[in-house]
Every structure is written in structure tokens, then in C-alpha cells.
Design a protein around this motif. Structure first.
Motif: not given
Length: 98
Positions: A13-21, A25-30
Motif C-alpha cells: 500500500e505504501e509502495v503504491r502511494k509513493a509510486l503514484k506520487a 510503475t511498480f515494474r520500473d521500481a522493482v
């Protein structure tokens, strides 16, 4: 390549909020996180290397260097920065102070 991993719900949930801000994308962050982790363990061949600053291969000061003069200059500079204009009134001969 596709893979599956288990991530705790609160973390996700924290990751989704941070990535949205960050508009990422989650893929790019990973991918970025994995690269940073893997590359951090490798030695960087372009890492800065301090050059040899010895004088003619000897450790110490160059001939003629007077560390006392440098020390005096640094002390005077520090005194002027702490108390501008005070250097004019510095007492250099302590025998006159009775």
C-alpha cells in the motif's frame, strides 16, 4: 521474464502511494531496486582514485614549507572571521601585559 513474489499488504500500500506520487510503475521500481542492489556489491571500475600527492615520492612537506606560517595565517583568518577588525588590536608581545 515473469515471476511472483509475496509482499506484505501494508508495504504494498505504501509502495503504491509513493509510486503514484512519483508517476512511476511498480515494474520500473522493482527493476531499479534490483539493479541498485546487485550493482552496489560490484566494484565500480570508474570509482574515484586519489592521486599520489607525495613530493618526489616522499611523505611530508616540500622543502621550504613552513607549517608555523600556515598555522599563524589560519589562526589570524579565523580570528578575523569571528571578530572582524580585531586583528588590528591583537597583542603579539605578552611581556608588555603585566
Amino acid at each position: 521474464m515473469r515471476t511472483s513474489i509475496d509482499i506484505p499488504d501494508d508495504l504494498m500500500e505504501e509502495v503504491r502511494k509513493a509510486l503514484k506520487a512519483q508517476n512511476r510503475t511498480f515494474r520500473d521500481a522493482v527493476i531499479e531496486g534490483l539493479r541498485r542492489t546487485i550493482l552496489a556489491d560490484r566494484k565500480d571500475p570508474t570509482r574515484f582514485k586519489l592521486r599520489d600527492a607525495t613530493f618526489m615520492g616522499k611523505i611530508g612537506f616540500a622543502p621550504g614549507f613552513q607549517p608555523e606560517a600556515l598555522t599563524a595565517s589560519l589562526r589570524q583568518d579565523a580570528g578575523e572571521r569571528l571578530n572582524p577588525g580585531a586583528s588590528e588590536y591583537l597583542v603579539h608581545d605578552t611581556d608588555d601585559c603585566d
